[in-house]
Design a protein around this motif. Structure first.
Motif, PDB file in Angstrom:
ATOM      1  N   SER A 136     -30.064 -37.689  -4.832  1.00 46.18           N
ATOM      2  CA  SER A 136     -30.879 -37.011  -5.644  1.00 46.18           C
ATOM      3  C   SER A 136     -30.926 -37.474  -6.812  1.00 46.18           C
ATOM      4  CB  SER A 136     -30.548 -35.298  -5.769  1.00 46.18           C
ATOM      5  OG  SER A 136     -31.473 -34.750  -6.556  1.00 46.18           O
ATOM      6  N   ARG A 137     -32.209 -37.516  -7.537  1.00 42.23           N
ATOM      7  CA  ARG A 137     -32.226 -38.083  -9.060  1.00 42.23           C
ATOM      8  C   ARG A 137     -31.338 -37.561  -9.903  1.00 42.23           C
ATOM      9  NH1 ARG A 137     -38.230 -37.045 -11.730  1.00 42.23           N
ATOM     10  NH2 ARG A 137     -37.806 -34.532 -11.884  1.00 42.23           N
ATOM     11  N   ASP A 138     -30.704 -36.333  -9.733  1.00 42.61           N
ATOM     12  CA  ASP A 138     -29.925 -35.613 -10.843  1.00 42.61           C
ATOM     13  C   ASP A 138     -28.315 -36.051 -10.533  1.00 42.61           C
ATOM     14  OD1 ASP A 138     -29.336 -34.301  -8.507  1.00 42.61           O
ATOM     15  OD2 ASP A 138     -30.332 -32.195  -9.221  1.00 42.61           O
ATOM     16  N   GLY A 139     -28.078 -36.886  -9.740  1.00 41.44           N
ATOM     17  CA  GLY A 139     -26.906 -37.253  -9.465  1.00 41.44           C
ATOM     18  C   GLY A 139     -26.003 -36.457  -8.370  1.00 41.44           C
ATOM     19  N   GLY A 140     -26.751 -35.295  -7.761  1.00 41.11           N
ATOM     20  CA  GLY A 140     -26.352 -35.036  -6.646  1.00 41.11           C
ATOM     21  C   GLY A 140     -26.866 -35.532  -5.320  1.00 41.11           C
ATOM     22  N   TYR A 141     -27.017 -34.583  -4.351  1.00 39.67           N
ATOM     23  CA  TYR A 141     -27.591 -35.093  -3.057  1.00 39.67           C
ATOM     24  C   TYR A 141     -28.359 -34.054  -2.390  1.00 39.67           C
ATOM     25  CZ  TYR A 141     -23.215 -33.248  -1.130  1.00 39.67           C
ATOM     26  OH  TYR A 141     -22.166 -32.632  -0.697  1.00 39.67           O
ATOM     27  N   TYR A 142     -29.585 -34.312  -1.903  1.00 42.80           N
ATOM     28  CA  TYR A 142     -30.751 -33.236  -1.184  1.00 42.80           C
ATOM     29  C   TYR A 142     -30.276 -33.192   0.337  1.00 42.80           C
ATOM     30  CZ  TYR A 142     -33.062 -37.434   0.465  1.00 42.80           C
ATOM     31  OH  TYR A 142     -33.562 -38.577   0.852  1.00 42.80           O
ATOM     32  N   LEU A 143     -29.438 -34.133   0.926  1.00 48.99           N
ATOM     33  CA  LEU A 143     -28.991 -33.963   2.259  1.00 48.99           C
ATOM     34  C   LEU A 143     -27.996 -34.663   2.370  1.00 48.99           C
ATOM     35  CD1 LEU A 143     -31.630 -35.193   5.365  1.00 48.99           C
ATOM     36  CD2 LEU A 143     -29.095 -36.316   4.892  1.00 48.99           C
ATOM     37  N   ILE A 144     -27.125 -33.954   3.511  1.00 52.93           N
ATOM     38  CA  ILE A 144     -25.845 -34.613   3.921  1.00 52.93           C
ATOM     39  C   ILE A 144     -25.587 -34.237   5.542  1.00 52.93           C
ATOM     40  CG2 ILE A 144     -24.450 -32.579   3.277  1.00 52.93           C
ATOM     41  CD1 ILE A 144     -22.440 -34.803   2.498  1.00 52.93           C
TER      42      ILE A 144
END
Length: 228
Positions: A136-144
């Motif tokens: 994700s562009r915020d430094g996290g993730y949208y899927l794992i």
């Protein structure tokens, strides 16, 4: 045929507690309405993914069970368990791998415009990798996503992580290296968390979708304003 499971994590859209970072721009009711619409559209997105059993994993008070069961009839609803997101993710993966699922992918409901092909690519990646991440562009993730043979070794991906910070993605990559997990990354996408994300959402949203309708229905004093 190997068994695939798609887990959609969703939170009960209670006004004042749902999408709290959006409240300053659209009000508590507007934020809750957007949360409902995001989940509606993400459910439709997830249903379009072929050959993957879809489950809704929910959080919220006792009223959440009836709300989700009535809103999405026929969709299996399960409870998230754990004190933080890491524990909830770990327990969800443990549960489905205990049911002999081969490939499991988790998405949230904060990205209603996510291309369905990214989820298809995630399952395809797990044929040859232990782990797949959607940055994700915020430094996290949208899927794992994980394959069963990576478990329980991969539980370390969810322990002691900097949740809800810009360091989560990098920390997850480092944990994957430390745990000797082969991982693949998908194209970057974005979560809709703060007011500044609403501008891109308006550009990307599908006309006629629940999210488009919710955006159009915001009253004037709930109109999105820039900044977080």
């Amino acid at each position: 045929m190997r068994q695939r499971r798609l887990l959609l994590f969703a939170k009960y859209p209670e006004p004042g507690r749902a999408k709290t970072r959006l409240i300053s721009a659209v009000g508590a009711e507007g934020a809750a309405g957007l949360s409902r619409a995001f989940t509606d559209d993400t459910v439709e997105l997830a249903r379009s993914v072929g050959d993957a059993g879809l489950e809704l994993w929910i959080s919220g008070g006792a009223e959440a069970d009836d709300f989700f069961a009535q809103r999405y009839p026929g969709l299996p609803v399960r409870r998230q368990e754990g004190e933080d997101l890491g524990e909830r993710l770990g327990e969800a993966f443990a549960a489905v791998f205990g049911e002999s699922v081969d490939y499991a992918v988790v998405i949230g409901s904060d990205h209603p415009t996510l291309p369905a092909k990214y989820i298809d690519r995630a399952f395809a990646a797990l044929i040859g990798a232990h782990l797949v991440i959607g940055p994700s562009r915020d430094g996290g993730y949208y899927l794992i996503g994980l394959r069963r043979y990576a478990w329980p070794q991969a539980r370390g991906l969810f322990q002691g992580m900097p949740w809800s910070t810009t360091r989560l993605l990098d920390a997850t990559r480092e944990a994957a290296r430390r745990l000797d997990l082969c991982h693949v990354e998908l194209p970057e996408w974005y979560d809709v968390d703060g007011p500044s994300d609403l501008e891109r959402l308006r550009r990307d949203v599908q006309p006629g979708s629940r999210t488009a309708t919710a955006l159009d229905g915001l009253v004037p004093d709930e109109a999105p304003r820039g900044g977080d």
